[in-house]
Design a protein around this motif. Structure first.
Motif, PDB file in Angstrom:
ATOM      1  N   THR A  70       0.810  -1.212   0.000  1.00 42.97           N
ATOM      2  CA  THR A  70       0.000   0.000   0.000  1.00 42.97           C
ATOM      3  C   THR A  70       0.850   1.272   0.000  1.00 42.97           C
ATOM      4  O   THR A  70       0.323   2.367  -0.144  1.00 42.97           O
ATOM      5  CB  THR A  70      -0.936   0.033   1.219  1.00 42.97           C
ATOM      6  N   LEU A  71       2.151   1.132   0.190  1.00 45.05           N
ATOM      7  CA  LEU A  71       3.033   2.301   0.188  1.00 45.05           C
ATOM      8  C   LEU A  71       3.159   2.869  -1.216  1.00 45.05           C
ATOM      9  O   LEU A  71       3.156   2.128  -2.206  1.00 45.05           O
ATOM     10  CB  LEU A  71       4.423   1.919   0.709  1.00 45.05           C
ATOM     11  N   PRO A  72       3.278   4.195  -1.344  1.00 40.55           N
ATOM     12  CA  PRO A  72       3.459   4.783  -2.677  1.00 40.55           C
ATOM     13  C   PRO A  72       4.790   4.328  -3.280  1.00 40.55           C
ATOM     14  O   PRO A  72       5.782   4.141  -2.572  1.00 40.55           O
ATOM     15  CB  PRO A  72       3.460   6.290  -2.427  1.00 40.55           C
ATOM     16  N   LEU A  73       4.799   4.138  -4.579  1.00 39.29           N
ATOM     17  CA  LEU A  73       5.986   3.633  -5.260  1.00 39.29           C
ATOM     18  C   LEU A  73       7.075   4.685  -5.430  1.00 39.29           C
ATOM     19  O   LEU A  73       8.242   4.379  -5.399  1.00 39.29           O
ATOM     20  CB  LEU A  73       5.608   3.057  -6.630  1.00 39.29           C
ATOM     21  N   GLY A  74       6.698   5.918  -5.654  1.00 40.29           N
ATOM     22  CA  GLY A  74       7.700   6.961  -5.884  1.00 40.29           C
ATOM     23  C   GLY A  74       8.230   6.908  -7.311  1.00 40.29           C
ATOM     24  O   GLY A  74       7.778   6.122  -8.135  1.00 40.29           O
ATOM     25  N   PRO A  75       9.208   7.741  -7.609  1.00 38.05           N
ATOM     26  CA  PRO A  75       9.765   7.795  -8.959  1.00 38.05           C
ATOM     27  C   PRO A  75      10.441   6.472  -9.337  1.00 38.05           C
ATOM     28  O   PRO A  75      11.037   5.807  -8.497  1.00 38.05           O
ATOM     29  CB  PRO A  75      10.807   8.912  -8.887  1.00 38.05           C
ATOM     30  N   LYS A  76      10.345   6.133 -10.603  1.00 37.63           N
ATOM     31  CA  LYS A  76      10.942   4.894 -11.101  1.00 37.63           C
ATOM     32  C   LYS A  76      12.451   5.049 -11.277  1.00 37.63           C
ATOM     33  O   LYS A  76      12.941   6.126 -11.593  1.00 37.63           O
ATOM     34  CB  LYS A  76      10.348   4.515 -12.458  1.00 37.63           C
ATOM     35  N   TRP A  77      13.152   3.957 -11.053  1.00 41.99           N
ATOM     36  CA  TRP A  77      14.584   3.910 -11.338  1.00 41.99           C
ATOM     37  C   TRP A  77      14.771   3.555 -12.801  1.00 41.99           C
ATOM     38  O   TRP A  77      14.025   2.758 -13.353  1.00 41.99           O
ATOM     39  CB  TRP A  77      15.281   2.853 -10.476  1.00 41.99           C
ATOM     40  N   HIS A  78      15.753   4.161 -13.440  1.00 39.33           N
ATOM     41  CA  HIS A  78      16.127   3.863 -14.819  1.00 39.33           C
ATOM     42  C   HIS A  78      17.587   3.417 -14.813  1.00 39.33           C
ATOM     43  O   HIS A  78      18.331   3.711 -13.879  1.00 39.33           O
ATOM     44  CB  HIS A  78      15.989   5.114 -15.709  1.00 39.33           C
ATOM     45  N   SER A  79      17.982   2.729 -15.851  1.00 40.60           N
ATOM     46  CA  SER A  79      19.396   2.381 -15.974  1.00 40.60           C
ATOM     47  C   SER A  79      19.833   2.550 -17.416  1.00 40.60           C
ATOM     48  O   SER A  79      19.056   2.346 -18.350  1.00 40.60           O
ATOM     49  CB  SER A  79      19.660   0.947 -15.499  1.00 40.60           C
ATOM     50  N   THR A  80      21.063   2.953 -17.562  1.00 40.76           N
ATOM     51  CA  THR A  80      21.661   3.168 -18.870  1.00 40.76           C
ATOM     52  C   THR A  80      23.038   2.521 -18.866  1.00 40.76           C
ATOM     53  O   THR A  80      23.803   2.697 -17.917  1.00 40.76           O
ATOM     54  CB  THR A  80      21.802   4.684 -19.156  1.00 40.76           C
ATOM     55  N   VAL A  81      23.333   1.774 -19.909  1.00 45.45           N
ATOM     56  CA  VAL A  81      24.665   1.191 -20.038  1.00 45.45           C
ATOM     57  C   VAL A  81      25.562   2.217 -20.724  1.00 45.45           C
ATOM     58  O   VAL A  81      25.232   2.758 -21.779  1.00 45.45           O
ATOM     59  CB  VAL A  81      24.620  -0.125 -20.854  1.00 45.45           C
ATOM     60  N   LEU A  82      26.680   2.521 -20.067  1.00 39.96           N
ATOM     61  CA  LEU A  82      27.626   3.489 -20.612  1.00 39.96           C
ATOM     62  C   LEU A  82      28.715   2.756 -21.385  1.00 39.96           C
ATOM     63  O   LEU A  82      29.277   1.778 -20.901  1.00 39.96           O
ATOM     64  CB  LEU A  82      28.259   4.303 -19.486  1.00 39.96           C
ATOM     65  N   GLN A  83      28.974   3.245 -22.575  1.00 33.02           N
ATOM     66  CA  GLN A  83      30.056   2.697 -23.382  1.00 33.02           C
ATOM     67  C   GLN A  83      30.954   3.844 -23.813  1.00 33.02           C
ATOM     68  O   GLN A  83      30.490   4.807 -24.398  1.00 33.02           O
ATOM     69  CB  GLN A  83      29.509   1.973 -24.606  1.00 33.02           C
ATOM     70  N   VAL A  84      32.231   3.713 -23.490  1.00 32.78           N
ATOM     71  CA  VAL A  84      33.189   4.736 -23.853  1.00 32.78           C
ATOM     72  C   VAL A  84      34.076   4.164 -24.950  1.00 32.78           C
ATOM     73  O   VAL A  84      34.729   3.128 -24.753  1.00 32.78           O
ATOM     74  CB  VAL A  84      34.030   5.163 -22.627  1.00 32.78           C
ATOM     75  N   GLU A  85      34.074   4.832 -26.076  1.00 32.09           N
ATOM     76  CA  GLU A  85      34.851   4.341 -27.217  1.00 32.09           C
ATOM     77  C   GLU A  85      36.334   4.295 -26.868  1.00 32.09           C
ATOM     78  O   GLU A  85      36.880   5.249 -26.313  1.00 32.09           O
ATOM     79  CB  GLU A  85      34.626   5.267 -28.417  1.00 32.09           C
ATOM     80  N   GLY A  86      36.947   3.165 -27.147  1.00 29.02           N
ATOM     81  CA  GLY A  86      38.371   3.005 -26.889  1.00 29.02           C
ATOM     82  C   GLY A  86      38.690   2.424 -25.520  1.00 29.02           C
ATOM     83  O   GLY A  86      39.848   2.184 -25.206  1.00 29.02           O
ATOM     84  N   TYR A  87      37.676   2.196 -24.693  1.00 30.07           N
ATOM     85  CA  TYR A  87      37.879   1.635 -23.350  1.00 30.07           C
ATOM     86  C   TYR A  87      36.984   0.414 -23.190  1.00 30.07           C
ATOM     87  O   TYR A  87      35.777   0.531 -23.011  1.00 30.07           O
ATOM     88  CB  TYR A  87      37.556   2.665 -22.261  1.00 30.07           C
TER      89      TYR A  87
END
Length: 96
Positions: free
Chosen positions: A6-23
């Motif tokens: 019954t508790l409010p969910l709040g803002p959703k979590w997001h995820s992003t995969v970071l890719q750095v060219e050359g590493y």
């Protein structure tokens, strides 16, 4: 534990995969984040926090002089508030 649902969910979590060219990495670099606008809306909409939020600079003085206990009591908060309100009044056409 039915009350937990019954508790409010709040803002959703997001995820992003970071890719750095050359590493190259053996495991993906994952950044977890929340949308700032959703977080602010959630905080303001929460009756526990919404009524007690403070955004105005305060000046606390005691018999010993000025007290600096949190960011809103700092001189910088006053400087920013005065500067921003002046710019906002000028922009809104309410400069006196």
């Amino acid at each position: 534990m039915g009350w937990v649902n019954t508790l409010p969910l709040g803002p959703k979590w997001h995820s992003t995969v970071l890719q750095v060219e050359g590493y190259a990495t053996t495991d993906p670099i994952r950044l977890f984040w929340r949308d700032a606008a959703e977080v602010v809306a959630s905080l303001f909409g929460d009756p526990i926090f919404g009524a007690d939020m403070m955004f105005d600079p305060i000046k606390v003085t005691t018999h010993l002089g000025r007290e600096y206990s949190e960011w809103f009591s700092a001189k910088e908060a006053h400087r920013i508030q005065v500067g921003f309100s002046g710019v906002l009044n000028l922009y809104m056409g309410t400069e006196r």
